[in-house]
Design a protein around this motif. Structure first.
Motif, mmCIF file in Angstrom:
data_model
loop_
_atom_site.group_PDB
_atom_site.id
_atom_site.type_symbol
_atom_site.label_atom_id
_atom_site.label_comp_id
_atom_site.label_asym_id
_atom_site.label_seq_id
_atom_site.Cartn_x
_atom_site.Cartn_y
_atom_site.Cartn_z
ATOM 1 N N ARG A 167 49.600 43.565 50.788
ATOM 2 C CA ARG A 167 49.558 42.219 51.365
ATOM 3 C C ARG A 167 48.879 41.241 50.410
ATOM 4 O O ARG A 167 49.295 40.085 50.280
ATOM 5 N N LEU A 168 47.834 41.691 49.730
ATOM 6 C CA LEU A 168 47.144 40.833 48.768
ATOM 7 C C LEU A 168 48.059 40.502 47.589
ATOM 8 O O LEU A 168 48.054 39.360 47.095
ATOM 9 N N ARG A 169 48.816 41.473 47.136
ATOM 10 C CA ARG A 169 49.745 41.228 46.035
ATOM 11 C C ARG A 169 50.808 40.204 46.443
ATOM 12 O O ARG A 169 51.163 39.303 45.675
ATOM 13 N N ARG A 216 49.812 41.495 40.742
ATOM 14 C CA ARG A 216 49.629 42.906 41.077
ATOM 15 C C ARG A 216 48.161 43.286 41.260
ATOM 16 O O ARG A 216 47.833 44.292 41.872
ATOM 17 N N LEU A 217 47.243 42.496 40.689
ATOM 18 C CA LEU A 217 45.786 42.625 40.881
ATOM 19 C C LEU A 217 45.216 43.907 40.266
ATOM 20 O O LEU A 217 44.328 43.863 39.427
ATOM 21 N N PRO A 226 44.636 40.229 34.350
ATOM 22 C CA PRO A 226 43.877 39.045 33.922
ATOM 23 C C PRO A 226 43.541 38.108 35.089
ATOM 24 O O PRO A 226 42.438 37.561 35.151
ATOM 25 N N TYR A 227 44.502 37.922 35.990
ATOM 26 C CA TYR A 227 44.222 37.050 37.134
ATOM 27 C C TYR A 227 43.144 37.665 38.023
ATOM 28 O O TYR A 227 42.247 36.972 38.522
ATOM 29 N N ALA A 228 43.199 38.980 38.222
ATOM 30 C CA ALA A 228 42.181 39.654 39.025
ATOM 31 C C ALA A 228 40.803 39.545 38.368
ATOM 32 O O ALA A 228 39.779 39.434 39.050
ATOM 33 N N GLU A 229 40.774 39.588 37.026
ATOM 34 C CA GLU A 229 39.502 39.401 36.318
ATOM 35 C C GLU A 229 38.912 38.030 36.637
ATOM 36 O O GLU A 229 37.705 37.881 36.854
ATOM 37 N N GLN A 230 39.768 37.005 36.673
ATOM 38 C CA GLN A 230 39.294 35.660 37.028
ATOM 39 C C GLN A 230 38.756 35.640 38.459
ATOM 40 O O GLN A 230 37.703 35.056 38.736
#
Length: 315
Positions: A41-43, A49-50, A62-66
């Motif tokens: 659901r988060l993806r 893909r997180l 990279p987005y998850a790192e942010q």
């Protein structure tokens, strides 16, 4: 506006911190399958893909790192915002000014002791005592004042109160006044002298005069002043007698208050009904933890100032 499930925020925080579906599920007390569905659901919600498989472990995109730099603080702030006020109340860091409406007698006799107690627990709290010209409840309703201390004389149905102590009236005069000669003060002797009346709203009598009228008697009031402290000062410098609450005589914090003000007190020769002195507030602040703390501090000072009979401070 798209509806957002804020439970996903907590799950995202756990996944970004643990970097493991199994560990995140354990942290939130969920099954691994439930956490896997939440990750899906988060993806879908973020379009990213997180968490990506890297060998036997997961790594952040990279987005998850942010997100990992922002989400933990956001979760803590959201939890604080939606938690009960007392869970985030810290009296030691409280920075607030309380407007309190009280009579001069309370301020004179208990103001210093109250402020000392408050300053020890909350050094950045300010008490701002304001004049008490009447008993109108509107300032409590509109927030002009936070709390009132005194007798309850309002018909406002929503107003809340807490008894602080019981008080009674006594007489005062200068120490060398003629009325003190002899044994005791008779009502006849008491009525021979002129009196100064403390009347906040300018009324021509009080409970003592009502008691006298019931006995077919009347005292001679030659001066009306707006406060008990003013009446005390007039009595100190004249032959006029004054009637004040027994609390103005003194308490555990100021045992010789009357004597220090050049006065001698005596029991009245006429019986009057004791009266309640209460803290008074509006329901809108009833559950405010800072306000509840202030009310508790005031009650504690009043209890400490007097014995169980509660001869404490003036209304």
């Amino acid at each position: 506006m798209t509806r957002v499930d804020f439970n996903l925020l907590t799950a995202l925080d756990a996944l970004l911190t643990e970097r493991s579906v199994t560990a995140a599920a354990r942290r939130l007390d969920l099954s691994v399958s439930a956490m896997s569905r939440t990750l899906m659901r988060l993806r879908a919600a973020t379009g990213d893909r997180l968490l990506i498989q890297a060998g036997r472990s997961l790594v952040l995109t990279p987005y998850a790192e942010q997100l990992s730099q922002r989400v933990p603080a956001l979760v803590r702030e959201t939890e604080a915002l939606l938690s009960r006020p007392e869970h985030r109340f810290d009296v030691a860091t409280l920075e607030r000014s309380f407007a309190v409406r009280a009579g001069e007698g309370f301020i004179d006799v208990l103001g210093a002791a109250l402020m000392e107690r408050i300053s020890r627990a909350a050094p950045r709290v300010q008490l701002r005592f304001v004049p008490k010209p009447d008993w109108d409840a509107q300032p409590l309703r509109d927030g002009t004042i936070d709390l009132e201390i005194g007798t309850v004389r309002t018909s406002a149905p929503e107003i809340m109160t807490r008894l602080l102590f019981r008080d009674r009236y006594v007489g005062v005069c200068r120490p060398d006044h003629p009325i003190l000669r002899g044994l005791g003060v008779s009502v006849e002797r008491w009525l021979e002298f002129g009196h100064v009346l403390a009347a906040r709203s300018g009324e021509a009598s009080n409970a003592v005069d009502v008691a006298l009228a019931d006995c077919g008697m009347q005292r001679r009031i030659t001066m009306v002043v707006p406060s008990f402290t003013s009446a005390m000062q007039v009595a100190r410098r004249s032959d006029l007698l004054a009637v004040i609450p027994h609390s103005c005589v003194g308490n555990a914090f100021a045992p010789d208050h009357a004597a220090a003000n050049g006065l001698q007190w005596f029991e009245l020769p006429v019986s009057t009904v004791a009266f309640n002195v209460s803290s008074i507030w509006h329901p809108r602040v009833d559950h405010d933890p800072a306000h509840r703390w202030l009310r508790a501090e005031i009650l504690a000072v009043c209890v400490a100032a007097s014995p169980p009979a509660a001869d404490s401070v003036s209304a």
